[in-house]
Each structure stands twice: as structure tokens, then as C-alpha cells.
Design an enzyme around this catalytic site. Structure first.
Site, PDB file in Angstrom:
ATOM      1  N   SER A 119      67.030 109.605   3.166  1.00 31.23           N
ATOM      2  CA  SER A 119      67.112 108.153   3.303  1.00 31.23           C
ATOM      3  C   SER A 119      68.521 107.663   3.622  1.00 31.23           C
ATOM      4  O   SER A 119      68.678 106.673   4.336  1.00 31.23           O
ATOM      5  CB  SER A 119      66.615 107.465   2.024  1.00 31.23           C
ATOM      6  OG  SER A 119      65.255 107.759   1.799  1.00 31.23           O
ATOM      7  N   HIS A 170      71.541 104.113   0.039  1.00 31.60           N
ATOM      8  CA  HIS A 170      70.952 103.475   1.220  1.00 31.60           C
ATOM      9  C   HIS A 170      71.934 102.485   1.838  1.00 31.60           C
ATOM     10  O   HIS A 170      72.089 102.439   3.064  1.00 31.60           O
ATOM     11  CB  HIS A 170      69.663 102.762   0.839  1.00 31.60           C
ATOM     12  CG  HIS A 170      68.559 103.693   0.473  1.00 31.60           C
ATOM     13  ND1 HIS A 170      67.276 103.254   0.194  1.00 31.60           N
ATOM     14  CD2 HIS A 170      68.521 105.036   0.327  1.00 31.60           C
ATOM     15  CE1 HIS A 170      66.506 104.290  -0.088  1.00 31.60           C
ATOM     16  NE2 HIS A 170      67.248 105.385  -0.022  1.00 31.60           N
TER      17      HIS A 170
END
Length: 218
Positions: A119, A170
Site C-alpha cells: 500500500s 499511506h
């Protein structure tokens, strides 16, 4: 969109590596086993602080459970199929790795726990979309890619309301992907001013320095 594998070879290789490592972890005791994750190179602040900086690279190739792997690889497939042909395979590969490392550095600095997953790199690709949208907003192909970008924004929104999500990783990946997108540019679409590229390169270096200096100390 032309989804022929030859148009995005790096994307296919990355998916293959992630799947292969997941299978190895499964046979080694399970991808959700903390001990297995640590042995395979998950991002764990105490170990990174002790000099195991390679974990900032390896962590992006590990996944915790089949659902985690499937969702990330599906995302990588669709984003890579549209972004890699624009950037070129070499630029795409470097962007993916740099974003993943920077995202994992942010996770190391701001998250006290075990983390893994593609991610951080995927959000770096979303960041590159932002760069392309800002620099080449009138390009027809960039407009056609808007759907993937909006999905990325939706993912970011849901991240703030989800538990067990490495939100700092992220955000770090997204920011670094946006900045590094300017550094590598997109020659097939046009030129990025040299001054902007230099400033973004310096910003990434400062970001990494701050993350390492403010990392958890054990």
C-alpha cells in the site's frame, strides 16, 4: 485502455514477486503469523532502529492474509496498466520502490508496531496521478485515467475511518509519489521545469531525513 501484458511488464513482475513471497510465507507458517512476518522482513521499528534498514524495502512485498494480497494486487494491476505506459517501465519501477521506501520510513517514524504491504508504494502511484493531473491536466489520456485517481481518493477517505490501517505509511507514500513524480517526469506527455524537479528532489531528501531523525528510539 490496452491491457496487453507487454505494455506494463514491471507491473506484472511486481505482482508475480508479491504472490511468490506470499506463497513462501504461507508454507513457512502463515502470512498472518507475526514471527513469519518479521523473518521475511516486515517493517518493525525496533529492528529498523537497530540498523535493519532493508526492512523499509522488503516490507512492501509482504502481505498479511489473502484478502490483503488480492486487494493490493488488483489495485496494482489496474493502476500499473495505465501508469507504466506513460512513465515508461524504468521510471515506473523507480517510482514504485522510492514511494514504498518513503512510505515505510513514515510508518517506521510514526507507527509503533508491525507493518507490511504494497500500500505504501500503491499510494505513491496515486501521488504520481496527482502530479500528472497538475502538470498535464489538458491531456486526453490523463483525463481518461481520472477514474483510478478518484478511486485512490476514496481509499484515502476510508483509511481515516478504518482500524488496523497504517495511515502514516499511506500518507508518506502518497506525498513521496507526488514529489518524486516531478523528479522523474513524464517525457511522453511533456517537460517538467528543471527548478520544480530539483525542489521536489530536495523535499524528498528532507522528508526522509526527518523521518529517520524522528523515528522510534529503543
Amino acid at each position: 485502455m490496452n491491457y496487453k501484458f507487454k505494455n506494463f511488464p514491471v507491473t506484472c513482475v511486481l505482482i508475480g514477486i508479491n504472490v511468490a513471497i506470499y506463497l513462501l510465507m504461507t508454507f513457512a507458517g502463515g502470512s498472518q503469523n507475526p514471527g513469519v512476518l518479521v523473518r521475511f522482513g516486515a517493517n518493525f521499528a525496533p529492528y529498523v532502529s537497530n540498523g535493519e534498514y532493508w526492512r523499509l524495502l522488503t516490507a512492501m512485498f509482504l502481505h498479511i492474509g489473502l484478502e490483503h494480497l488480492a486487494l493490493n494486487m488488483l489495485t496494482l494491476y489496474f493502476i500499473g496498466a495505465s501508469l507504466e505506459p506513460i512513465l515508461g517501465s524504468v521510471r515506473f519501477a523507480v517510482l514504485y520502490l522510492v514511494s514504498g521506501i518513503c512510505g515505510d520510513a513514515a510508518s517506521y517514524s510514526l507507527t509503533n508496531g508491525l507493518s507490511a504491504g504494497a500500500s505504501t508504494a500503491l499510494f505513491g502511484l496515486f501521488g504520481a496521478y496527482l502530479m500528472l493531473g497538475e502538470s498535464f491536466r489538458n491531456n486526453a489520456y490523463i483525463k481518461m485515467m481520472a477514474r483510478e485517481f478518484y478511486c485512490g481518493r476514496l481509499n484515502i477517505f476510508f483509511d481515516f475511518f478504518s482500524s488496523g490501517i497504517d495511515i502514516w505509511g499511506h500518507i508518506g507514500g502518497l506525498l513521496s509519489g507526488f514529489l518524486f513524480g516531478y523528479v522523474i517526469g513524464a517525457p511522453k506527455l511533456g517537460e517538467i521545469p528543471v527548478g520544480k524537479r530539483v525542489i521536489c528532489a530536495i523535499a524528498i531528501l528532507i522528508f526522509l531525513l526527518v523521518m529517520f531523525k524522528s523515528g522510534f528510539v529503543y
